[in-house]
Scaffold this motif. Structure first.
Motif, PDB file in Angstrom:
ATOM      1  N   LEU A  62      -5.631   8.100 -23.456  1.00 25.08           N
ATOM      2  CA  LEU A  62      -4.820   8.698 -22.697  1.00 25.08           C
ATOM      3  C   LEU A  62      -3.972   7.690 -21.806  1.00 25.08           C
ATOM      4  N   LEU A  63      -2.669   7.710 -21.981  1.00 32.74           N
ATOM      5  CA  LEU A  63      -1.819   6.919 -21.130  1.00 32.74           C
ATOM      6  C   LEU A  63      -1.152   7.066 -19.635  1.00 32.74           C
ATOM      7  N   VAL A  64      -1.818   8.036 -19.155  1.00 35.04           N
ATOM      8  CA  VAL A  64      -1.521   8.351 -17.847  1.00 35.04           C
ATOM      9  C   VAL A  64      -2.792   8.911 -16.921  1.00 35.04           C
ATOM     10  N   ALA A  65      -2.624   8.819 -15.746  1.00 31.40           N
ATOM     11  CA  ALA A  65      -3.729   9.242 -14.818  1.00 31.40           C
ATOM     12  C   ALA A  65      -3.064  10.322 -13.842  1.00 31.40           C
ATOM     13  N   VAL A  66      -4.147  11.195 -13.426  1.00 27.40           N
ATOM     14  CA  VAL A  66      -3.928  11.972 -12.374  1.00 27.40           C
ATOM     15  C   VAL A  66      -3.247  11.527 -11.219  1.00 27.40           C
ATOM     16  N   GLY A  67      -2.198  12.198 -10.693  1.00 24.88           N
ATOM     17  CA  GLY A  67      -1.614  11.477  -9.482  1.00 24.88           C
ATOM     18  C   GLY A  67      -0.467  10.554  -9.861  1.00 24.88           C
ATOM     19  N   GLU A  68      -0.319  10.217 -11.061  1.00 20.13           N
ATOM     20  CA  GLU A  68       0.774   9.341 -11.647  1.00 20.13           C
ATOM     21  C   GLU A  68       2.191   9.968 -11.828  1.00 20.13           C
ATOM     22  N   GLN A  69       3.068   9.238 -11.371  1.00 23.77           N
ATOM     23  CA  GLN A  69       4.509   9.955 -11.543  1.00 23.77           C
ATOM     24  C   GLN A  69       5.073   9.452 -13.154  1.00 23.77           C
ATOM     25  N   ILE A  70       5.587  10.298 -13.894  1.00 25.74           N
ATOM     26  CA  ILE A  70       5.914   9.914 -15.211  1.00 25.74           C
ATOM     27  C   ILE A  70       7.322  10.313 -15.259  1.00 25.74           C
ATOM     28  N   ALA A  71       7.882   9.846 -16.238  1.00 23.03           N
ATOM     29  CA  ALA A  71       9.382  10.039 -16.681  1.00 23.03           C
ATOM     30  C   ALA A  71       9.431  10.874 -17.714  1.00 23.03           C
ATOM     31  N   GLU A  72      10.715  11.472 -17.955  1.00 24.45           N
ATOM     32  CA  GLU A  72      10.946  12.454 -19.247  1.00 24.45           C
ATOM     33  C   GLU A  72      10.696  11.528 -20.472  1.00 24.45           C
ATOM     34  N   GLY A  73      10.081  11.781 -21.421  1.00 25.95           N
ATOM     35  CA  GLY A  73      10.216  11.294 -22.806  1.00 25.95           C
ATOM     36  C   GLY A  73       9.022   9.928 -22.637  1.00 25.95           C
ATOM     37  N   GLN A  74       8.178   9.819 -21.620  1.00 27.37           N
ATOM     38  CA  GLN A  74       7.220   8.581 -21.515  1.00 27.37           C
ATOM     39  C   GLN A  74       6.053   9.201 -22.421  1.00 27.37           C
ATOM     40  N   ALA A  75       5.312   8.205 -23.141  1.00 24.91           N
ATOM     41  CA  ALA A  75       4.234   8.502 -23.799  1.00 24.91           C
ATOM     42  C   ALA A  75       3.116   8.977 -22.843  1.00 24.91           C
ATOM     43  N   VAL A  76       2.454   9.975 -23.252  1.00 27.61           N
ATOM     44  CA  VAL A  76       1.161  10.338 -22.408  1.00 27.61           C
ATOM     45  C   VAL A  76      -0.235  10.343 -22.986  1.00 27.61           C
ATOM     46  N   ALA A  77      -0.007  10.197 -24.282  1.00 27.52           N
ATOM     47  CA  ALA A  77      -1.495  10.128 -25.218  1.00 27.52           C
ATOM     48  C   ALA A  77      -1.131   9.808 -26.703  1.00 27.52           C
ATOM     49  N   GLU A  78      -2.217   9.303 -27.025  1.00 24.60           N
ATOM     50  CA  GLU A  78      -2.046   8.878 -28.732  1.00 24.60           C
ATOM     51  C   GLU A  78      -3.175   9.618 -29.434  1.00 24.60           C
ATOM     52  N   ILE A  79      -2.773  10.331 -30.517  1.00 24.48           N
ATOM     53  CA  ILE A  79      -3.650  11.101 -31.252  1.00 24.48           C
ATOM     54  C   ILE A  79      -3.750  10.453 -32.733  1.00 24.48           C
ATOM     55  N   GLU A  80      -4.951  10.515 -33.229  1.00 21.43           N
ATOM     56  CA  GLU A  80      -5.040  10.278 -34.753  1.00 21.43           C
ATOM     57  C   GLU A  80      -5.521  11.248 -35.414  1.00 21.43           C
TER      58      GLU A  80
END
Length: 70
Positions: free
Chosen positions: A52-70
């Motif tokens: 997971l590349l983000v945390a609760v409360g974090e401001q993110i941008a459109e198109g920003q990576a939020v997770a990696e799945i294998e």
């Protein structure tokens, strides 16, 4: 490895999947709050959440990576 990106800019309101969890295609990974609406960010394919590349409360941008799945 598949990288999941947020379709919209906003605040990470909740994380619905844990690292290491097996998920199905269409499973909600995180909830992004934008303009008082909650938008789910879903997995595009089944797999295991590797990171997971983000945390609760974090401001993110459109198109920003939020997770990696294998």
């Amino acid at each position: 490895m598949t990288t999941i990106a947020s379709p919209i800019a906003g605040l990470v309101a909740a994380i619905e999947a844990a690292e290491g969890a097996a998920i199905d295609a269409g499973a909600t990974l995180i909830i992004v709050e934008s303009m008082k609406m909650e938008i789910p960010v879903e997995a595009e394919a089944a797999g295991i959440v590797r990171k997971l590349l983000v945390a609760v409360g974090e401001q993110i941008a459109e198109g920003q990576a939020v997770a990696e799945i294998e």
